[in-house]
Write a protein that holds these residues in place. Structure first.
Motif, PDB file in Angstrom:
ATOM      1  N   MET A   1       0.279  -1.723   0.184  1.00 13.01           N
ATOM      2  CA  MET A   1      -0.576   0.171   0.164  1.00 13.01           C
ATOM      3  C   MET A   1       0.788   1.348   0.008  1.00 13.01           C
ATOM      4  SD  MET A   1      -3.088  -1.182   2.464  1.00 13.01           S
ATOM      5  CE  MET A   1      -3.115  -2.354   2.919  1.00 13.01           C
ATOM      6  N   LYS A   2       0.464   2.299  -0.972  1.00 12.60           N
ATOM      7  CA  LYS A   2       1.324   2.885  -1.024  1.00 12.60           C
ATOM      8  C   LYS A   2       1.422   4.378   0.396  1.00 12.60           C
ATOM      9  CE  LYS A   2      -1.944   4.930  -5.029  1.00 12.60           C
ATOM     10  NZ  LYS A   2      -1.877   5.275  -5.825  1.00 12.60           N
ATOM     11  N   TYR A   3       0.057   4.546   1.209  1.00  9.92           N
ATOM     12  CA  TYR A   3      -0.271   5.419   2.106  1.00  9.92           C
ATOM     13  C   TYR A   3      -0.113   4.752   3.266  1.00  9.92           C
ATOM     14  CZ  TYR A   3      -2.597   6.954  -2.088  1.00  9.92           C
ATOM     15  OH  TYR A   3      -3.013   8.181  -3.093  1.00  9.92           O
ATOM     16  N   ASP A   4       0.055   5.738   4.312  1.00 10.61           N
ATOM     17  CA  ASP A   4      -0.076   5.181   5.600  1.00 10.61           C
ATOM     18  C   ASP A   4      -1.258   4.556   6.165  1.00 10.61           C
ATOM     19  OD1 ASP A   4       0.797   4.693   7.977  1.00 10.61           O
ATOM     20  OD2 ASP A   4       1.699   5.531   8.335  1.00 10.61           O
ATOM     21  N   PHE A   5      -1.643   3.720   6.667  1.00 10.84           N
ATOM     22  CA  PHE A   5      -3.151   3.566   7.005  1.00 10.84           C
ATOM     23  C   PHE A   5      -2.971   3.497   8.160  1.00 10.84           C
ATOM     24  CE2 PHE A   5      -4.323   2.387   2.774  1.00 10.84           C
ATOM     25  CZ  PHE A   5      -5.080   2.592   2.481  1.00 10.84           C
ATOM     26  N   THR A   6      -1.745   3.713   8.993  1.00 18.18           N
ATOM     27  CA  THR A   6      -2.306   3.456  10.871  1.00 18.18           C
ATOM     28  C   THR A   6      -2.759   4.017  11.443  1.00 18.18           C
ATOM     29  OG1 THR A   6       0.335   3.377   9.863  1.00 18.18           O
ATOM     30  CG2 THR A   6      -0.471   4.013  12.861  1.00 18.18           C
ATOM     31  N   LYS A   7      -2.624   5.189  11.018  1.00 17.90           N
ATOM     32  CA  LYS A   7      -4.294   6.399  11.128  1.00 17.90           C
ATOM     33  C   LYS A   7      -5.524   5.481  11.873  1.00 17.90           C
ATOM     34  CE  LYS A   7      -5.236  11.000  12.406  1.00 17.90           C
ATOM     35  NZ  LYS A   7      -5.325  12.198  11.644  1.00 17.90           N
ATOM     36  N   PHE A   8      -5.742   5.772  10.520  1.00 11.02           N
ATOM     37  CA  PHE A   8      -6.931   5.130   9.584  1.00 11.02           C
ATOM     38  C   PHE A   8      -7.478   3.882  10.347  1.00 11.02           C
ATOM     39  CE2 PHE A   8      -9.642   3.626   6.385  1.00 11.02           C
ATOM     40  CZ  PHE A   8     -11.193   3.884   6.363  1.00 11.02           C
ATOM     41  N   ARG A   9      -6.877   2.870   9.771  1.00  7.92           N
ATOM     42  CA  ARG A   9      -6.312   1.720  11.211  1.00  7.92           C
ATOM     43  C   ARG A   9      -7.028   1.634  12.779  1.00  7.92           C
ATOM     44  NH1 ARG A   9      -5.128  -3.903   8.763  1.00  7.92           N
ATOM     45  NH2 ARG A   9      -3.275  -2.503   7.789  1.00  7.92           N
ATOM     46  N   ASN A  10      -5.994   2.271  12.979  1.00  8.04           N
ATOM     47  CA  ASN A  10      -6.636   2.312  14.768  1.00  8.04           C
ATOM     48  C   ASN A  10      -7.253   2.863  14.229  1.00  8.04           C
ATOM     49  OD1 ASN A  10      -3.883   1.856  15.332  1.00  8.04           O
ATOM     50  ND2 ASN A  10      -2.553   3.696  15.624  1.00  8.04           N
ATOM     51  N   SER A  11      -7.776   4.202  14.252  1.00 11.77           N
ATOM     52  CA  SER A  11      -9.116   4.516  14.156  1.00 11.77           C
ATOM     53  C   SER A  11     -11.072   3.580  14.401  1.00 11.77           C
ATOM     54  CB  SER A  11      -9.712   6.008  13.220  1.00 11.77           C
ATOM     55  OG  SER A  11      -9.000   6.977  13.407  1.00 11.77           O
ATOM     56  N   MET A  12     -10.654   3.008  13.315  1.00 12.52           N
ATOM     57  CA  MET A  12     -11.735   1.812  13.504  1.00 12.52           C
ATOM     58  C   MET A  12     -11.585   1.181  14.490  1.00 12.52           C
ATOM     59  SD  MET A  12     -13.621   2.443  10.430  1.00 12.52           S
ATOM     60  CE  MET A  12     -13.632   2.768   8.225  1.00 12.52           C
ATOM     61  N   ASN A  13      -9.826   0.707  14.568  1.00  6.42           N
ATOM     62  CA  ASN A  13     -10.138  -0.199  15.932  1.00  6.42           C
ATOM     63  C   ASN A  13     -10.705   0.314  16.881  1.00  6.42           C
ATOM     64  OD1 ASN A  13      -8.793  -2.039  14.090  1.00  6.42           O
ATOM     65  ND2 ASN A  13      -6.235  -1.584  14.625  1.00  6.42           N
ATOM     66  N   SER A  14     -10.562   1.273  17.307  1.00  2.07           N
ATOM     67  CA  SER A  14     -11.006   2.270  18.593  1.00  2.07           C
ATOM     68  C   SER A  14     -12.112   1.805  18.028  1.00  2.07           C
ATOM     69  CB  SER A  14     -10.883   3.457  18.654  1.00  2.07           C
ATOM     70  OG  SER A  14     -11.329   3.957  17.929  1.00  2.07           O
ATOM     71  N   ILE A  15     -13.286   1.586  17.388  1.00  2.00           N
ATOM     72  CA  ILE A  15     -14.657   2.225  17.174  1.00  2.00           C
ATOM     73  C   ILE A  15     -15.186   0.237  17.071  1.00  2.00           C
ATOM     74  CG2 ILE A  15     -15.282   3.506  16.868  1.00  2.00           C
ATOM     75  CD1 ILE A  15     -15.861   3.539  13.960  1.00  2.00           C
ATOM     76  N   GLY A  16     -14.394  -0.898  17.121  1.00  2.70           N
ATOM     77  CA  GLY A  16     -14.593  -2.308  16.976  1.00  2.70           C
ATOM     78  C   GLY A  16     -14.867  -2.979  15.395  1.00  2.70           C
ATOM     79  N   ILE A  17     -13.683  -1.828  14.578  1.00  2.04           N
ATOM     80  CA  ILE A  17     -14.161  -2.589  13.693  1.00  2.04           C
ATOM     81  C   ILE A  17     -12.423  -2.734  12.847  1.00  2.04           C
ATOM     82  CG2 ILE A  17     -14.032  -2.063  11.189  1.00  2.04           C
ATOM     83  CD1 ILE A  17     -16.839  -0.618  12.169  1.00  2.04           C
ATOM     84  N   GLU A  18     -11.814  -4.622  12.528  1.00  5.79           N
ATOM     85  CA  GLU A  18     -10.908  -4.792  11.865  1.00  5.79           C
ATOM     86  C   GLU A  18     -10.911  -4.590  10.639  1.00  5.79           C
ATOM     87  OE1 GLU A  18      -7.462  -8.076  13.332  1.00  5.79           O
ATOM     88  OE2 GLU A  18      -9.588  -6.929  15.469  1.00  5.79           O
ATOM     89  N   LEU A  19      -9.986  -3.805   9.943  1.00  2.45           N
ATOM     90  CA  LEU A  19     -10.558  -3.813   8.234  1.00  2.45           C
ATOM     91  C   LEU A  19      -9.223  -4.597   7.868  1.00  2.45           C
ATOM     92  CD1 LEU A  19     -10.644   0.208   7.959  1.00  2.45           C
ATOM     93  CD2 LEU A  19     -12.040  -1.949   8.423  1.00  2.45           C
ATOM     94  N   THR A  20      -9.322  -5.993   7.058  1.00  2.33           N
ATOM     95  CA  THR A  20      -8.712  -6.451   6.507  1.00  2.33           C
ATOM     96  C   THR A  20      -8.209  -5.904   5.203  1.00  2.33           C
ATOM     97  OG1 THR A  20     -10.386  -7.610   5.027  1.00  2.33           O
ATOM     98  CG2 THR A  20     -10.680  -8.226   6.542  1.00  2.33           C
ATOM     99  N   ASN A  21      -6.830  -6.366   4.771  1.00  2.82           N
ATOM    100  CA  ASN A  21      -5.587  -5.758   4.064  1.00  2.82           C
ATOM    101  C   ASN A  21      -6.396  -5.631   2.988  1.00  2.82           C
ATOM    102  OD1 ASN A  21      -3.218  -5.610   5.389  1.00  2.82           O
ATOM    103  ND2 ASN A  21      -3.094  -7.695   4.962  1.00  2.82           N
ATOM    104  N   SER A  22      -7.679  -6.852   2.405  1.00  3.43           N
ATOM    105  CA  SER A  22      -8.117  -6.431   1.628  1.00  3.43           C
ATOM    106  C   SER A  22      -9.057  -5.228   1.078  1.00  3.43           C
ATOM    107  CB  SER A  22      -9.247  -7.541   1.175  1.00  3.43           C
ATOM    108  OG  SER A  22     -10.275  -7.773   2.065  1.00  3.43           O
ATOM    109  N   GLN A  23     -10.290  -4.902   2.769  1.00  2.00           N
ATOM    110  CA  GLN A  23     -10.694  -3.899   2.812  1.00  2.00           C
ATOM    111  C   GLN A  23      -9.935  -1.871   2.675  1.00  2.00           C
ATOM    112  OE1 GLN A  23     -12.275  -5.463   6.861  1.00  2.00           O
ATOM    113  NE2 GLN A  23     -14.235  -5.250   5.628  1.00  2.00           N
ATOM    114  N   LEU A  24      -8.862  -2.108   3.156  1.00  2.00           N
ATOM    115  CA  LEU A  24      -7.940  -1.544   2.906  1.00  2.00           C
ATOM    116  C   LEU A  24      -7.438  -1.178   1.599  1.00  2.00           C
ATOM    117  CD1 LEU A  24      -5.200  -2.367   5.997  1.00  2.00           C
ATOM    118  CD2 LEU A  24      -7.150   0.191   5.902  1.00  2.00           C
TER     119      LEU A  24
END
Length: 237
Positions: free
Chosen positions: A1-24
């Protein structure tokens, strides 16, 4: 992935959503398509990566914190524009059956391109005005959920959206900040259209203030509504 999804992934995790690589990957492709098409048509004023992730994608998905999103639910996104909240919801909750409705054919063309590129199923983008499509028996009173992030007063949005919702379903309006006065002013219209205010869900995230106005559909909407195109915005109930 060419973008840093760390913040987005952590924000999703904080509301109970764990994103897969295919979703990212899907969000990455959607973002690239949004920015590329935005060069030739007006889709969004927000273009910086983290801001789009936060103010469009995360904001769209927050809906699941306010209402239940069952696997077999049909959802219509009215005045979807560039696909918010419908496409982010579809990426995260692929089992939802989603209709994207917009009055500008060029935007619908963009949405269909995104749907094709992401290989999304059980989702359609249709061109038309809510006042006209709501009179089509295929769509009227056939949805479990209607949502809208469109900028309009709640009385107008209720006339656009409640006719699409079946009894027992919900209309959810995305609003910014304090909207108590707007809700009070819309109560008579909501009742007239067969709705009942369930709750106003207010919360903040990443310096953003958001309110979800959740309206239950408790009675059928009279065939008088919605009125002809243009009237709900010019003369709100």
């Amino acid at each position: 992935m060419k973008y840093d999804f760390t913040k987005f992934r952590n924000s999703m995790n904080s509301i109970g959503i764990e994103l897969t690589n295919s979703q990212l990957n899907a969000f990455e492709t959607y973002y690239d398509m949004l920015i590329d098409r935005n060069k030739v048509m007006n889709l969004t004023a927000i273009t910086e990566f983290d801001e789009v992730m936060d103010k469009h994608f995360l904001d769209s998905v927050y809906l699941f914190r306010s209402i239940e999103l069952k696997a077999d639910y049909k959802l219509i996104d009215i005045g979807t524009g560039a696909g918010f909240p419908g496409i982010p919801l579809k990426i995260v909750f692929p089992e939802l059956k989603i209709t994207l409705l917009d009055s500008l054919n060029k935007r619908v063309g963009f949405l269909n391109d995104v749907i094709d590129e992401l290989n999304l199923n059980d989702i359609e983008a249709i061109h038309g005005r809510a006042e006209d499509i709501a009179r089509d028996k295929t769509y009227r009173a056939s949805y479990d959920i209607a949502v809208s992030r469109a900028v309009a007063n709640l009385s107008t949005l209720s006339e656009y959206c409640l006719p699409f919702v079946k009894i027992g379903g919900k209309f959810v309006s995305y609003k910014s900040g304090d909207c108590a006065d707007e809700v009070d002013n819309a109560k008579a219209a909501i009742h007239l259209l067969g709705g009942k205010i369930n709750k106003i869900d207010e919360f903040s995230y990443s310096n953003n203030s958001r309110s979800f106005i959740v309206i239950d559909k408790v009675m059928n909407t009279s065939n008088k509504y919605p009125r002809k195109a243009g009237l709900p915005s010019k003369k709100p109930l």
